[in-house]
Design a protein around this motif. Sequence first.
Motif, mmCIF file in Angstrom:
data_model
loop_
_atom_site.group_PDB
_atom_site.id
_atom_site.type_symbol
_atom_site.label_atom_id
_atom_site.label_comp_id
_atom_site.label_asym_id
_atom_site.label_seq_id
_atom_site.Cartn_x
_atom_site.Cartn_y
_atom_site.Cartn_z
ATOM 1 N N THR A 44 21.584 41.221 29.196
ATOM 2 C CA THR A 44 20.850 39.964 29.332
ATOM 3 C C THR A 44 20.519 39.698 30.791
ATOM 4 O O THR A 44 19.394 39.310 31.122
ATOM 5 C CB THR A 44 21.659 38.788 28.735
ATOM 6 N N TYR A 45 21.490 39.898 31.666
ATOM 7 C CA TYR A 45 21.240 39.728 33.101
ATOM 8 C C TYR A 45 20.076 40.604 33.543
ATOM 9 O O TYR A 45 19.157 40.143 34.228
ATOM 10 C CB TYR A 45 22.500 40.052 33.908
ATOM 11 N N LYS A 46 20.097 41.857 33.122
ATOM 12 C CA LYS A 46 19.026 42.786 33.510
ATOM 13 C C LYS A 46 17.676 42.344 32.945
ATOM 14 O O LYS A 46 16.657 42.402 33.637
ATOM 15 C CB LYS A 46 19.369 44.203 33.033
ATOM 16 N N ALA A 47 17.673 41.870 31.717
ATOM 17 C CA ALA A 47 16.416 41.486 31.060
ATOM 18 C C ALA A 47 15.790 40.220 31.643
ATOM 19 O O ALA A 47 14.568 40.104 31.699
ATOM 20 C CB ALA A 47 16.646 41.295 29.567
ATOM 21 N N PHE A 90 29.195 42.028 35.307
ATOM 22 C CA PHE A 90 28.979 41.547 33.941
ATOM 23 C C PHE A 90 29.500 42.565 32.925
ATOM 24 O O PHE A 90 29.985 42.196 31.852
ATOM 25 C CB PHE A 90 27.498 41.293 33.663
ATOM 26 N N SER A 91 29.416 43.829 33.279
ATOM 27 C CA SER A 91 29.843 44.905 32.382
ATOM 28 C C SER A 91 31.360 45.027 32.248
ATOM 29 O O SER A 91 31.837 45.628 31.282
ATOM 30 C CB SER A 91 29.301 46.254 32.872
ATOM 31 N N VAL A 92 32.112 44.491 33.211
ATOM 32 C CA VAL A 92 33.570 44.656 33.172
ATOM 33 C C VAL A 92 34.367 43.356 33.088
ATOM 34 O O VAL A 92 35.495 43.369 32.589
ATOM 35 C CB VAL A 92 34.081 45.487 34.377
ATOM 36 N N ASN A 93 33.823 42.243 33.566
ATOM 37 C CA ASN A 93 34.620 41.014 33.624
ATOM 38 C C ASN A 93 35.206 40.574 32.280
ATOM 39 O O ASN A 93 36.381 40.210 32.222
ATOM 40 C CB ASN A 93 33.838 39.878 34.273
ATOM 41 N N PRO A 94 34.450 40.597 31.186
ATOM 42 C CA PRO A 94 35.058 40.184 29.917
ATOM 43 C C PRO A 94 36.225 41.068 29.489
ATOM 44 O O PRO A 94 37.153 40.596 28.827
ATOM 45 C CB PRO A 94 33.905 40.285 28.919
ATOM 46 N N ILE A 95 36.211 42.329 29.892
ATOM 47 C CA ILE A 95 37.272 43.259 29.522
ATOM 48 C C ILE A 95 38.532 43.015 30.354
ATOM 49 O O ILE A 95 39.640 43.292 29.924
ATOM 50 C CB ILE A 95 36.768 44.710 29.663
ATOM 51 N N ALA A 101 25.512 45.343 41.706
ATOM 52 C CA ALA A 101 26.921 44.932 41.703
ATOM 53 C C ALA A 101 27.155 43.804 40.697
ATOM 54 O O ALA A 101 28.186 43.783 40.010
ATOM 55 C CB ALA A 101 27.352 44.493 43.099
ATOM 56 N N LYS A 102 26.223 42.892 40.593
ATOM 57 C CA LYS A 102 26.357 41.794 39.634
ATOM 58 C C LYS A 102 26.265 42.342 38.210
ATOM 59 O O LYS A 102 27.032 41.939 37.334
ATOM 60 C CB LYS A 102 25.274 40.746 39.875
ATOM 61 N N PHE A 103 25.324 43.260 37.976
ATOM 62 C CA PHE A 103 25.191 43.907 36.677
ATOM 63 C C PHE A 103 26.518 44.568 36.279
ATOM 64 O O PHE A 103 26.982 44.424 35.154
ATOM 65 C CB PHE A 103 24.058 44.942 36.727
ATOM 66 N N GLU A 104 27.123 45.277 37.221
ATOM 67 C CA GLU A 104 28.384 45.959 36.946
ATOM 68 C C GLU A 104 29.516 44.974 36.681
ATOM 69 O O GLU A 104 30.366 45.219 35.819
ATOM 70 C CB GLU A 104 28.720 46.914 38.088
#
Length: 192
Positions: A70-73, A88-93, A83-86
């Motif tokens: 979503t961030y990318k879109a 978003f990819s790990v924070n919920p985990i 870095a922000k994209f990355e």
Amino acid sequence: MDPNQITEVIRKRRTIKPGQMSDQAIDRNVIDEILINANWAPTHGMTQPWRFRVFEGEARRDLARFLANTYKAITPADSFRQAKFESFSVNPIRAGAVIVVGMKRQESGKISELDEIMAVACAVQNMHLTATAHGLGAFWSTNVAAVSDEMRDYIGLSRNDRALGLFYLGHLGGEWPESMRESIEDKVSWAS
């Protein structure tokens, strides 16, 4: 009731970001208590506009993918940050659980949207305080993907409703941070 206990919890509450959390699961009874206490927030007209979707276990990975995509879109190419994209990819985990916070608008619209948003903010404060009382870290993130129309749709809200962010919840990976505030005297005036 001892007023010192609530004062202690309020003053101990901290923003604990996902990078400071462990991914250890959160006891379901604790999450239930956090959500039930959120439900006791003040609400104008008893609309109770807060809505929550809880992501645990593998569902956190789905949420992470959704946030990153979503961030990318929705981010213009010149504003996109890898870095922000990355993150978003790990924070919920990184967190034990993530609760997406939403606001359901009253059908009649009699109560203002601002009143409804403030009610949800009170509910989130109740969540923060309950998490603190259980020794859990929490962070209310209102990043661009978390408050997007896409997030609103992802959690099943309607067009007039809003996504109001992510509530990260986790066991602290280190020491509980200290904090301080400036004096209240500079922020208050008394009318007589």
